[in-house]
Motif scaffolding. Structure first.
Motif, PDB file in Angstrom:
ATOM      1  N   UNK A 270       0.822  -1.207   0.000  1.00 13.83           N
ATOM      2  CA  UNK A 270       0.000   0.000   0.000  1.00 13.83           C
ATOM      3  C   UNK A 270       0.859   1.260   0.000  1.00 13.83           C
ATOM      4  N   UNK A 271       1.928   1.259   0.810  1.00 19.07           N
ATOM      5  CA  UNK A 271       2.764   2.454   0.910  1.00 19.07           C
ATOM      6  C   UNK A 271       3.676   2.622  -0.302  1.00 19.07           C
ATOM      7  N   UNK A 272       4.277   1.549  -0.775  1.00 17.83           N
ATOM      8  CA  UNK A 272       5.182   1.652  -1.922  1.00 17.83           C
ATOM      9  C   UNK A 272       4.439   1.975  -3.209  1.00 17.83           C
ATOM     10  N   UNK A 273       3.140   1.679  -3.245  1.00 15.63           N
ATOM     11  CA  UNK A 273       2.350   1.978  -4.441  1.00 15.63           C
ATOM     12  C   UNK A 273       2.226   3.479  -4.672  1.00 15.63           C
ATOM     13  N   UNK A 274       2.519   4.298  -3.652  1.00 14.36           N
ATOM     14  CA  UNK A 274       2.489   5.745  -3.838  1.00 14.36           C
ATOM     15  C   UNK A 274       3.651   6.229  -4.710  1.00 14.36           C
ATOM     16  N   UNK A 275       4.706   5.403  -4.829  1.00 12.07           N
ATOM     17  CA  UNK A 275       5.893   5.810  -5.583  1.00 12.07           C
ATOM     18  C   UNK A 275       6.077   5.048  -6.891  1.00 12.07           C
ATOM     19  N   UNK A 276       5.539   3.815  -6.969  1.00 11.08           N
ATOM     20  CA  UNK A 276       5.880   2.950  -8.097  1.00 11.08           C
ATOM     21  C   UNK A 276       4.631   2.455  -8.815  1.00 11.08           C
ATOM     22  N   UNK A 277       4.810   2.073 -10.066  1.00 14.38           N
ATOM     23  CA  UNK A 277       3.682   1.699 -10.917  1.00 14.38           C
ATOM     24  C   UNK A 277       3.110   0.339 -10.558  1.00 14.38           C
ATOM     25  N   UNK A 278       3.923  -0.534  -9.999  1.00 17.95           N
ATOM     26  CA  UNK A 278       3.474  -1.854  -9.566  1.00 17.95           C
ATOM     27  C   UNK A 278       4.346  -2.336  -8.433  1.00 17.95           C
ATOM     28  N   UNK A 279       3.772  -3.102  -7.505  1.00 10.74           N
ATOM     29  CA  UNK A 279       4.508  -3.606  -6.346  1.00 10.74           C
ATOM     30  C   UNK A 279       4.121  -5.059  -6.125  1.00 10.74           C
ATOM     31  N   UNK A 280       5.139  -5.924  -5.945  1.00 13.47           N
ATOM     32  CA  UNK A 280       4.896  -7.339  -5.658  1.00 13.47           C
ATOM     33  C   UNK A 280       5.799  -7.764  -4.502  1.00 13.47           C
ATOM     34  N   UNK A 281       5.241  -8.473  -3.527  1.00 12.50           N
ATOM     35  CA  UNK A 281       6.035  -9.060  -2.450  1.00 12.50           C
ATOM     36  C   UNK A 281       5.987 -10.568  -2.589  1.00 12.50           C
ATOM     37  N   UNK A 282       7.175 -11.179  -2.709  1.00 11.30           N
ATOM     38  CA  UNK A 282       7.278 -12.622  -2.919  1.00 11.30           C
ATOM     39  C   UNK A 282       7.950 -13.269  -1.724  1.00 11.30           C
ATOM     40  N   UNK A 283       7.627 -14.549  -1.493  1.00 12.97           N
ATOM     41  CA  UNK A 283       8.286 -15.275  -0.415  1.00 12.97           C
ATOM     42  C   UNK A 283       9.636 -15.790  -0.904  1.00 12.97           C
ATOM     43  N   UNK A 284      10.326 -16.562  -0.036  1.00 15.81           N
ATOM     44  CA  UNK A 284      11.683 -16.985  -0.377  1.00 15.81           C
ATOM     45  C   UNK A 284      11.727 -17.987  -1.526  1.00 15.81           C
ATOM     46  N   UNK A 285      10.571 -18.514  -1.936  1.00 18.32           N
ATOM     47  CA  UNK A 285      10.534 -19.419  -3.090  1.00 18.32           C
ATOM     48  C   UNK A 285      10.085 -18.707  -4.361  1.00 18.32           C
ATOM     49  N   UNK A 286       9.833 -17.395  -4.256  1.00 23.84           N
ATOM     50  CA  UNK A 286       9.459 -16.617  -5.424  1.00 23.84           C
ATOM     51  C   UNK A 286       7.975 -16.521  -5.670  1.00 23.84           C
ATOM     52  N   UNK A 287       7.142 -17.091  -4.805  1.00 28.10           N
ATOM     53  CA  UNK A 287       5.692 -17.026  -4.980  1.00 28.10           C
ATOM     54  C   UNK A 287       5.167 -15.673  -4.493  1.00 28.10           C
ATOM     55  N   UNK A 288       4.309 -15.044  -5.280  1.00 23.36           N
ATOM     56  CA  UNK A 288       3.748 -13.750  -4.913  1.00 23.36           C
ATOM     57  C   UNK A 288       2.791 -13.895  -3.735  1.00 23.36           C
ATOM     58  N   UNK A 289       3.025 -13.141  -2.679  1.00 24.18           N
ATOM     59  CA  UNK A 289       2.185 -13.181  -1.485  1.00 24.18           C
ATOM     60  C   UNK A 289       1.265 -11.972  -1.387  1.00 24.18           C
ATOM     61  N   UNK A 290       1.645 -10.861  -1.996  1.00 21.42           N
ATOM     62  CA  UNK A 290       0.807  -9.659  -2.007  1.00 21.42           C
ATOM     63  C   UNK A 290       1.278  -8.783  -3.154  1.00 21.42           C
ATOM     64  N   UNK A 291       0.365  -7.966  -3.689  1.00 17.26           N
ATOM     65  CA  UNK A 291       0.749  -7.122  -4.819  1.00 17.26           C
ATOM     66  C   UNK A 291      -0.214  -5.958  -4.978  1.00 17.26           C
ATOM     67  N   UNK A 292       0.275  -4.921  -5.610  1.00 12.67           N
ATOM     68  CA  UNK A 292      -0.554  -3.821  -6.103  1.00 12.67           C
ATOM     69  C   UNK A 292      -0.206  -3.686  -7.572  1.00 12.67           C
ATOM     70  N   UNK A 293      -1.172  -4.002  -8.446  1.00 10.13           N
ATOM     71  CA  UNK A 293      -0.895  -4.000  -9.882  1.00 10.13           C
ATOM     72  C   UNK A 293      -1.718  -2.929 -10.578  1.00 10.13           C
ATOM     73  N   UNK A 294      -1.211  -2.380 -11.679  1.00 15.87           N
ATOM     74  CA  UNK A 294      -1.960  -1.352 -12.405  1.00 15.87           C
ATOM     75  C   UNK A 294      -3.207  -1.940 -13.044  1.00 15.87           C
ATOM     76  N   UNK A 295      -4.313  -1.225 -13.037  1.00 14.88           N
ATOM     77  CA  UNK A 295      -5.517  -1.725 -13.697  1.00 14.88           C
ATOM     78  C   UNK A 295      -5.424  -1.542 -15.204  1.00 14.88           C
TER      79      UNK A 295
END
Length: 610
Positions: free
Chosen positions: A237-262
């Motif tokens: 939520x906070x990083x989305x104020x600066x960047x066009x898309x944000x993804x948080x992945x776990x240590x195996x590379x699986x996306x756990x949360x994201x903010x994506x452009x519509x």
């Protein structure tokens, strides 16, 4: 720090690499206060909690340090909110009184600490306190375009011309740009040269303010987060104020949360608008595979331990990234806490400057620390946990090698985390002479020091300071409590208890990566014995600071409270890397709080009966 050409001073990337090399709270504060606040070594040793104050401006809160400069003169130094927050946490953790110094060491010791941190950085990096202060000036003057008079005031330079050394000699191109690119108008837009539509390019000052606001908001959000999901959602939520898309992945590379452009119109996309949706990672086909494609194109996940921020262009990614992310660059930073990497954060943007790399490295570090803290709190507050039992015959485990060579038995009484990611092992050895144990164990690469606490004849109690890789260190760094550990004739068995939410697979993989000759023997649910003696135990958790608990546990395990004493205060202080007065101070306060909990909560009726 001498360099060739224009790159004469410590860069922001180099500074952040240096800060990631710190291994204790105190080291991190020293590097931060010198490099981000501009304090001299002599000033570092004099600042106190009473010198930290806050000011309200336009409805927001900002922090300053009243820095003593000698001859009863002071100056007001600006303190970034994150560093002010770290100072407050450090004070609480170490029970520092209002009038006592934050950094209670000599000026020479401060210089040695900076040198020690620099030695841990790969490559030639002979950094001194003076280099950190130079970086403070260069960063604000050249990179962040702060008014030189402001830098002079907060940094304590006597003359304005002292700052001219930080500016490079202007080139012809620089002079042309300076005279042809106009400053922002009152409306906030730049008056560019004819034919150059640059009104949508934010001023450097505006972008810098946005970054500061983002990190301050992220710090507040992480403080309020109570679950892994809350942490990841807050970060997105906070990083989305600066960047066009944000993804948080776990240590195996699986996306756990994201903010994506519509999916939106070209005009909407050009203005960089994005829709916040932390559950929409799979809704848009164009963006759903972005993290996997970026991680496949880099070694960011495999090399996350280095703490480096990796930047790649969409053109270098094998997958076709289209939609509003077409033409974007991507940056990946590890979510790290000490030796533990919880995954990565991946963001999309038009470009990434040095300040963006710094922000993402700091954000990854904060998120990682918060995830580790939540994991440990879960274990403290739950009645049940997951116990992992492991067996190792790996000769690189120092107790395995020592027990095989001496044909003896070692049994762990307890471990205590201390500074610099080290552990104090309190170990009972049976079947070997004291001198043989000390000689063999001190030869181990992982063991920094060893001493005898008490010789009982058939067995003896030792204290080992373990600073290298060890099984217990890996378990503790990943939020576990070491319940049992024993080694006999080259075979070591260890049991660690984790919360129910712990990623057991990643813990086992971390152990096997370092010590391949180690196997998981069992995984079972167990009762966590932290609630025994409910009132006293609750007081230990609620009333005692982390530092007080650490010192009290170390003193107990080292036989400090026995008669005759198994360890003196001086020996214990030396093992923990603190002064004797500091150790006594923590012990007295911890004992007072425990006695208060016993006598304040005693039932009067029970007293009369007895």
């Amino acid at each position: 720090m001498a360099r060739d050409g224009d790159d004469e001073f410590l860069t922001t990337t180099e500074y952040e690499r240096l800060r990631r090399a710190t291994e204790t709270y105190r080291e991190d504060l020293i590097v931060a206060l010198a490099g981000r606040v501009g304090l001299r070594p002599s000033e570092l040793t004099r600042i106190r909690p009473a010198d930290l104050c806050d000011h309200d401006h336009d409805g927001d809160r900002f922090f300053f340090l009243t820095v003593p400069e000698g001859d009863d003169e002071t100056r007001e130094a600006y303190v970034p909110r994150a560093i002010a927050h770290d100072l407050q946490k450090y004070r609480a953790a170490n029970d520092i009184d209002t009038g006592d110094p934050f950094i209670a060491v000599s000026q020479r010791r401060v210089q040695m600490i900076v040198s020690d941190v620099a030695d841990r950085v790969d490559g030639p990096c002979d950094v001194t306190c003076r280099d950190l202060r130079k970086h403070f000036a260069w960063r604000h003057l050249v990179e962040e375009h702060v008014d030189p008079r402001v830098v002079q005031s907060v940094g304590g330079w006597k003359r304005l011309d002292s700052l001219t050394q930080y500016y490079p000699t202007p080139t012809t191109a620089t002079i042309i740009d300076a005279f042809t690119t106009q400053p922002p108008t009152r409306s906030g837009h730049r008056r560019g040269r004819p034919g150059r539509p640059d009104s949508r390019i934010p001023a450097p000052e505006s972008r810098r303010t946005d970054r500061l606001a983002c990190m301050e908001a992220l710090g507040r959000a992480l403080t309020e987060a109570s679950t892994d999901e809350d942490v990841r959602a807050a970060a997105c939520d906070q990083l989305a104020d600066l960047y066009r898309g944000v993804w948080l992945c776990d240590e195996r590379g699986a996306t756990r949360a994201s903010v994506t452009p519509p999916r939106t119109t070209d005009d909407h996309a050009e203005n960089g608008n994005s829709k916040r949706d932390t559950d929409s990672a799979t809704d848009n086909d164009d963006e759903s595979d972005v993290p996997g494609a970026i991680l496949d194109a880099t070694d960011a996940l495999d090399g996350a331990e280095s703490g480096a921020v990796t930047v790649v262009d969409a053109s270098s990614v094998a997958a076709d990234i289209g939609g509003v992310l077409s033409g974007c660059s991507f940056a990946v930073a590890p979510l790290e806490s000490s030796e533990t990497v919880h995954g990565v954060v991946c963001v999309a943007g038009d470009s990434f400057r040095s300040a963006d790399r710094t922000l993402l490295a700091d954000a990854g570090r904060r998120i990682g620390l918060t995830l580790t803290s939540i994991e440990r709190k879960r274990l403290l507050l739950t009645d049940t946990g997951v116990a992992l039992s492991l067996r190792s015959t790996d000769s690189s485990v120092f107790l395995v090698a020592a027990s095989a060579e001496l044909d003896c038995q070692f049994s762990l009484d307890g471990v205590v985390p201390i500074e610099e990611h080290s552990l104090l092992y309190f170990v009972t050895a049976s079947g070997a002479a004291v001198s043989e144990v000390l000689d063999r164990v001190t030869d181990a690469e992982a063991v920094e020091d060893a001493r005898l606490i008490r010789d009982y004849g058939e067995d003896a109690l030792f204290e080992f300071t373990v600073s290298g890789e060890s099984l217990a260190t890996i378990l503790v760094e990943r939020g576990g409590n070491v319940r049992e550990l024993s080694a006999q004739s080259g075979v070591l068995d260890v049991s660690g208890v984790f919360s129910q939410h712990a990623d057991v697979r990643s813990v086992v993989e971390a152990v096997e990566d370092v010590f391949p000759e180690t196997d998981l023997r069992s995984k079972r649910e167990v009762e966590v014995p932290t609630q025994r003696g409910v009132r006293v135990q609750q007081s230990v958790q609620d009333r005692l600071t982390e530092r007080q608990r650490t010192v009290l546990r170390a003193a107990y395990l080292a036989g400090y409270f026995e008669w005759p004493r198994g360890s003196t205060a001086e020996e214990l202080a030396n093992s923990m890397g603190v002064s004797s007065p500091t150790l006594h101070n923590h012990l007295r306060k911890a004992q007072q709080k425990l006695l208060d909990s016993v006598f304040e909560e005693t039932d009067p009726a029970l007293d009369e009966t007895e």
